[in-house]
Design a protein around this motif. Structure first.
Motif: not given
Length: 218
Positions: A141-147, A162-180
């Motif tokens: 069992r693992v935990a992956v903490d994006v933030m 590490t994640l690019p800040e844009r990708h981190r924000r997209m994942f946290a906010q449930g966005q795709d490229m269009v939404g971002a």
């Protein structure tokens, strides 16, 4: 989207596992995304008669309901089929941890909200050893903490990523490229207004030319 992924992690220590293996071609004939979970890693999960292979990790009881894969290097190489990402998600996989990923697969995953975590090979090997040990309490069992950018195991083992800040924000906010991109609409509109202010003769050039040509034929 929850930026904390917690659940069972299944070891898949194969190098260069390509998208043709992740989602074989016979499952690409549908006109929508439905049913792709059946095709996920089909030739590894099932034999030539369609019976589950008992030795394959995702067919083992200890890994039932796995939401994370811990994989080998260059995961998702090969063709650009987005079905590989969709199939993983339909099967319940929310994150893949590996030393590296195929480039096109990586961006397909980002755009669909499948988290890909890249760790150094030594750390992936250490994590593989833990999630492969079903006798270790909570070891799979693992935990992956994006933030926080951290992978944690119940025994206290951690690894940072590490994640690019844009990708981190997209994942946290449930966005795709269009939404971002739409989230930056005010900035886009300001840039557009400044551009036309500097170059007014360029605005609607095609329409102006067409109108002149149409007028010439009257």
């Amino acid at each position: 989207m929850n930026p904390l992924i917690e659940g069972i992690a299944a070891p898949l220590p194969f190098s260069n596992l390509d998208t043709d293996q992740i989602m074989p071609k016979q499952f690409l004939r549908i006109i929508d995304k439905a049913g792709l979970d059946r095709g996920l890693l089909y030739d590894l999960r099932f034999d030539e008669h369609g019976a589950p292979r008992p030795g394959f990790v995702l067919n083992q009881q200890a890994y039932t309901g796995a939401s994370v894969l811990v994989a080998g290097p260059n995961f998702g190489c090969g063709s650009s089929r987005e079905h590989a990402v969709w199939g993983l998600q339909q099967f319940g996989i929310r994150a893949v941890i590996a030393p590296s990923f195929g480039e096109i697969f990586y961006f397909n995953a980002v755009n669909n909200g499948l988290l890909l975590v890249s760790l150094p090979p030594a750390e992936v090997d250490a994590l593989l050893a833990r999630v492969s040990n079903t006798d270790l309490a909570g070891g799979n069992r693992v935990a992956v903490d994006v933030m926080a950018g951290q992978v944690r195991v119940a025994d206290g083992w951690t690894a940072n990523f590490t994640l690019p800040e844009r990708h981190r924000r997209m994942f946290a906010q449930g966005q795709d490229m269009v939404g971002a991109s739409l989230a930056q609409l005010p900035e886009v509109e300001r840039f557009e207004a400044a551009h036309w202010a500097r170059h007014p003769w360029m605005k609607d050039v095609a329409r102006t030319v067409r109108d002149r040509l149409d007028a010439g034929h009257e």
